[in-house]
Write an enzyme that holds these catalytic residues in place. Structure first.
Site, PDB file in Angstrom:
ATOM      1  N   ALA A  67      -5.254 -40.255  54.938  1.00 18.45           N
ATOM      2  CA  ALA A  67      -4.561 -40.815  56.095  1.00 18.45           C
ATOM      3  C   ALA A  67      -4.147 -42.233  55.715  1.00 18.45           C
ATOM      4  O   ALA A  67      -4.708 -42.819  54.779  1.00 18.45           O
ATOM      5  CB  ALA A  67      -5.496 -40.827  57.295  1.00 18.45           C
ATOM      6  N   GLY A 112      -7.611 -37.382  54.161  1.00 15.63           N
ATOM      7  CA  GLY A 112      -6.757 -36.524  54.988  1.00 15.63           C
ATOM      8  C   GLY A 112      -5.930 -35.548  54.159  1.00 15.63           C
ATOM      9  O   GLY A 112      -5.508 -34.504  54.659  1.00 15.63           O
ATOM     10  N   GLU A 115      -8.194 -32.769  53.496  1.00 22.38           N
ATOM     11  CA  GLU A 115      -8.343 -32.070  54.782  1.00 22.38           C
ATOM     12  C   GLU A 115      -7.115 -31.211  55.090  1.00 22.38           C
ATOM     13  O   GLU A 115      -7.232 -30.094  55.600  1.00 22.38           O
ATOM     14  CB  GLU A 115      -8.605 -33.092  55.899  1.00 22.38           C
ATOM     15  CG  GLU A 115      -9.978 -33.740  55.764  1.00 22.38           C
ATOM     16  CD  GLU A 115     -10.198 -34.898  56.720  1.00 22.38           C
ATOM     17  OE1 GLU A 115      -9.418 -35.875  56.658  1.00 22.38           O
ATOM     18  OE2 GLU A 115     -11.129 -34.838  57.534  1.00 22.38           O
ATOM     19  N   GLU A 135     -13.777 -41.473  52.454  1.00 23.05           N
ATOM     20  CA  GLU A 135     -13.791 -42.290  53.682  1.00 23.05           C
ATOM     21  C   GLU A 135     -14.978 -43.241  53.740  1.00 23.05           C
ATOM     22  O   GLU A 135     -14.892 -44.325  54.307  1.00 23.05           O
ATOM     23  CB  GLU A 135     -13.807 -41.382  54.926  1.00 23.05           C
ATOM     24  CG  GLU A 135     -12.506 -40.649  55.195  1.00 23.05           C
ATOM     25  CD  GLU A 135     -12.371 -39.346  54.424  1.00 23.05           C
ATOM     26  OE1 GLU A 135     -13.209 -39.058  53.538  1.00 23.05           O
ATOM     27  OE2 GLU A 135     -11.404 -38.612  54.699  1.00 23.05           O
TER      28      GLU A 135
HETATM   29  N1  COA Z   1      -3.167 -45.226  52.850  1.00 19.94           N
HETATM   30  C1  COA Z   1      -2.239 -46.182  52.738  1.00 19.94           C
HETATM   31  N2  COA Z   1      -1.753 -46.571  51.558  1.00 19.94           N
HETATM   32  C2  COA Z   1      -2.230 -45.963  50.458  1.00 19.94           C
HETATM   33  C3  COA Z   1      -3.197 -44.965  50.518  1.00 19.94           C
HETATM   34  C4  COA Z   1      -3.679 -44.584  51.780  1.00 19.94           C
HETATM   35  N3  COA Z   1      -4.577 -43.623  51.944  1.00 19.94           N
HETATM   36  N4  COA Z   1      -3.488 -44.559  49.250  1.00 19.94           N
HETATM   37  C5  COA Z   1      -2.688 -45.287  48.438  1.00 19.94           C
HETATM   38  N5  COA Z   1      -1.941 -46.133  49.177  1.00 19.94           N
HETATM   39  C6  COA Z   1      -0.940 -47.084  48.711  1.00 19.94           C
HETATM   40  C7  COA Z   1      -1.597 -48.329  48.081  1.00 19.94           C
HETATM   41  O1  COA Z   1      -2.001 -49.242  49.093  1.00 19.94           O
HETATM   42  C8  COA Z   1      -0.466 -48.824  47.220  1.00 19.94           C
HETATM   43  O2  COA Z   1       0.470 -49.477  48.067  1.00 19.94           O
HETATM   44  P1  COA Z   1       1.116 -50.902  47.619  1.00 19.94           P
HETATM   45  O3  COA Z   1       1.885 -50.579  46.374  1.00 19.94           O
HETATM   46  O4  COA Z   1       1.991 -51.249  48.789  1.00 19.94           O
HETATM   47  O5  COA Z   1      -0.036 -51.840  47.387  1.00 19.94           O
HETATM   48  C9  COA Z   1       0.204 -47.539  46.735  1.00 19.94           C
HETATM   49  O6  COA Z   1      -0.183 -46.519  47.646  1.00 19.94           O
HETATM   50  C10 COA Z   1      -0.234 -47.124  45.350  1.00 19.94           C
HETATM   51  O7  COA Z   1      -1.648 -47.027  45.345  1.00 19.94           O
HETATM   52  P2  COA Z   1      -2.570 -47.777  44.262  1.00 19.94           P
HETATM   53  O8  COA Z   1      -3.923 -47.948  44.856  1.00 19.94           O
HETATM   54  O9  COA Z   1      -1.879 -48.989  43.748  1.00 19.94           O
HETATM   55  O10 COA Z   1      -2.581 -46.654  43.104  1.00 19.94           O
HETATM   56  P3  COA Z   1      -3.734 -46.361  42.047  1.00 19.94           P
HETATM   57  O11 COA Z   1      -3.133 -45.374  41.095  1.00 19.94           O
HETATM   58  O12 COA Z   1      -4.322 -47.625  41.503  1.00 19.94           O
HETATM   59  O13 COA Z   1      -4.905 -45.631  42.890  1.00 19.94           O
HETATM   60  C11 COA Z   1      -5.779 -44.085  44.521  1.00 19.94           C
HETATM   61  C12 COA Z   1      -4.652 -44.387  43.513  1.00 19.94           C
HETATM   62  C13 COA Z   1      -5.354 -42.826  45.261  1.00 19.94           C
HETATM   63  C14 COA Z   1      -7.091 -43.842  43.765  1.00 19.94           C
HETATM   64  C15 COA Z   1      -5.952 -45.288  45.496  1.00 19.94           C
HETATM   65  O14 COA Z   1      -4.680 -45.613  46.037  1.00 19.94           O
HETATM   66  C16 COA Z   1      -6.895 -45.013  46.634  1.00 19.94           C
HETATM   67  O15 COA Z   1      -8.098 -45.080  46.477  1.00 19.94           O
HETATM   68  N6  COA Z   1      -6.315 -44.696  47.826  1.00 19.94           N
HETATM   69  C17 COA Z   1      -7.102 -44.521  49.032  1.00 19.94           C
HETATM   70  C18 COA Z   1      -7.806 -43.202  49.055  1.00 19.94           C
HETATM   71  C19 COA Z   1      -8.598 -43.074  50.341  1.00 19.94           C
HETATM   72  O16 COA Z   1      -9.505 -43.832  50.608  1.00 19.94           O
HETATM   73  N7  COA Z   1      -8.225 -42.069  51.114  1.00 19.94           N
HETATM   74  C20 COA Z   1      -8.901 -41.789  52.351  1.00 19.94           C
HETATM   75  C21 COA Z   1      -8.267 -42.510  53.469  1.00 19.94           C
HETATM   76  S1  COA Z   1      -9.022 -42.074  54.993  1.00 19.94           S
END
Ligand code: COA
Length: 261
Positions: A67, A112, A115, A135
């Protein structure tokens, strides 16, 4: 079917292809995207020309990385319960869709996103897919049915481990746990496998397919209260300082320091 901002749609030979299209945000599911999913599935139910649905994420990096944390960071206890119930409702529509729905999970399939994939009838992964419910790193829990569907799919012990550690697992481990049906090296091959299965199903009696959906879902009806527990617990998390710390830390790109309050 077109006119959607966050989801690309394409119809081909009776199959509706949906691509979650927020590639710069790892296809994170914001509220608008969820509402588009709801509208699309309402139309899928009514449109006789659509026989099946395949959902994937734009690009090679992510199916859906969760999400949208920018929206999660703004929740309060009241709207957090609604946030969870709304997502649960839309994913339940997908799970109960009378036409087969397959997720092709390319890359990060987190929160999400995991999910959403679990709400589909089957999952085909690319070998670079990574699954997880992270999460807990944000001071919250899965809120779109993940605590229930992950437990159903992989069993209590592994579900606890995945949700409590927030660890990601690779596609082969997901396959061995029964979280995905097949793993293929590339997105094109995963899509071809999904199409092979979908076209086979489309050659069968559609009413019988709908009844299989209903009967399989009926196995789990007694667990429906768990979804309410999940929405209530999700809302309680949002009252905590740890939730503020977890979401701020992600957006500020630093490690969170949780205090248990
Ligand atoms: N919500 C909002 N933005 C997200 C996102 C999410 N769930 N997951 C990734 N993004 C965004 C990042 O903020 C970043 O945006 P920016 O360029 O404006 O800063 C962009 O997507 C790229 O992500 P980034 O973290 O730079 O890529 P990465 O390759 O280093 O890491 C992940 C990838 C998926 C491991 C990492 O983005 C992450 O941990 N995301 C969250 C996962 C999460 O907690 N999901 C559950 C949410 S309830």
């Amino acid at each position: 079917m077109d006119g959607f901002r966050n989801i690309l749609t394409e119809e081909k030979e009776g199959v509706l292809y949906l691509t979650i299209n927020r590639e710069d945000k790892m296809n994170a599911l914001n509220f608008a995207t969820l509402e588009e999913l709801r509208e699309i599935f309402d139309r899928v139910m009514e449109d006789k020309s659509i026989k099946a649905v395949i959902i994937t994420g734009a690009g090679e990096k992510a199916f859906v990385a969760g999400a949208d944390i920018r929206e999660i960071a703004e929740l309060n206890e009241v709207n957090a319960r609604k946030f969870a119930e709304n997502g649960q409702e839309i994913f339940s529509v997908i799970e109960n869709c009378q036409k087969p729905v397959i997720a092709v999970t390319n890359g990060f399939t987190l929160g999400g996103g995991c999910e959403l994939a679990m709400a589909c009838h089957m999952r085909i992964a690319t070998s670079n897919a990574k699954f997880g419910q992270p999460e807990v790193n944000l001071g919250i829990i899965p809120g779109y049915g993940g605590t229930q569907r992950l437990t159903i799919l992989v069993g209590r012990g592994k579900a606890n481990e995945l949700m409590m550690t927030g660890d990601m697992i690779g596609a082969e481990e997901a396959l061995s746990l029964g979280l995905v049906n097949h793993v293929l090296p590339t997105k094109a091959e995963a899509m071809a496998k999904a199409e092979e299965i979908i076209h086979k199903i489309m050659s069968k009696a559609p009413l019988a397919i709908g009844m299989i959906v209903d009967c399989v879902n009926a196995v789990y009806l007694s667990e429906e209260n768990g979804y309410q527990t999940e929405a209530n617990s999700f809302a309680r998390c949002v009252k905590s300082g740890d939730y503020k710390e977890g979401t701020s830390a992600f957006l500020e790109k630093r490690k969170p320091i949780f205090k248990g309050e």
